[in-house]
Design a protein around this motif. Structure first.
Motif: not given
Length: 278
Positions: A31, A36, A43, A236-237
């Motif tokens: 992260t 992030e 999460y 996320g990517y």
């Protein structure tokens, strides 16, 4: 003294052996920004909240044939959760001989055994390093039973209940019970390795190391995923968004984090600070 199904010995009273399984799982994530890190922790807290953890532990109780006496659960602020379940002997009277076989346990609930004075607990530890871009999630699960059943029968289900990169598993038989002649029995089943209770298809995914102290009935297995795909550690990517320098740097950091956890020691950190982590 090890017992096989053909060597069942009549005991004096209840089987007082205590069998304890400690299962620790780790999830690693890179992260690179504060946002992030916070999103990853959020999460994890949602994925492994006290309510879901309670359902997992109740399935474990079903697998080992336990009767749930009490449930205590708590979601913590700012993160993490705990669940403790006290269990007692279930309604099953006859104990299947399968309890003495070295084999993976069921998914999720096809074996019932006899036990008493037992507990099942889980604690979660989401955390991150503010400078190095690494976030980790650790879950500690303990299954302690008295009686015929080894909690290793629940290990297969526990492994499938968590997404894990690294696992450390400890199993110990403590105390003693007696046969009708007063002879002490310090173990009532054959065991050579915790690995024998893990399915082959799961073992194929991990590099494993055993450290066993047979004379003290202590067994330890460490597991780390064999295959490495950086996409599984980005939040996320995907790695296609990274330039070659970032790709190399992040891969090194994630692999080092995994190695340090697996081997239980710090590794010399020689990287540069080329990546902006703010």
């Amino acid at each position: 003294m090890d017992l096989t199904p053909a060597q069942r010995i009549e005991l004096y009273g209840f089987n007082n052996l205590t069998k304890s399984l400690s299962f620790n799982m780790y999830d690693i994530c890179y992260t690179r920004t504060k946002e992030e890190r916070e999103a990853y922790i959020e999460y994890i807290d949602e994925q492994y909240n006290a309510e879901r953890l309670t359902k997992i532990l109740k399935h474990v109780a079903d697998i080992i044939g336990a009767h749930v006496l009490n449930v205590a659960k708590q979601d913590y602020v700012p993160q993490g959760a705990s669940v403790t379940i006290l269990v007692s002997e279930g309604p099953v009277v006859e104990v299947p001989t399968e309890s003495y076989n070295e084999s993976p346990g069921p998914l999720p609930d096809s074996v019932v055994m006899q036990l008493d004075k037992s507990h099942i607990t889980v604690h979660t530890y989401p955390e991150y390093h503010p400078d190095e871009g690494i976030s980790t999630f650790r879950a500690d699960i303990d299954v302690s039973t008295c009686g015929e059943i080894s909690p290793l029968k629940a290990l297969n289900y526990l492994i499938h209940s968590f997404d894990t990169d690294i696992m450390t598993i400890d199993y110990r038989v403590r105390g003693f019970t007696r046969d009708i002649n007063g002879h002490k029995l310090f173990i009532d089943h054959d065991i050579s390795s915790i690995q024998n209770y893990i399915p082959e298809e799961v073992k194929d995914l991990f590099h494993m190391i055993d450290v066993n102290v047979y004379q003290d009935n202590i067994f330890h297995t460490k597991c780390k995923l064999r295959e490495f795909d950086l996409n599984n550690y980005l939040f996320g990517y995907t790695k296609e968004k990274l330039n070659p320098e970032e790709l190399e740097e992040i891969t090194e950091r994630v692999k080092m984090e995994m190695d340090e956890i697996f081997y239980g020691k710090n590794i010399n950190r020689g990287w540069t600070n080329a990546i902006d982590l703010n």
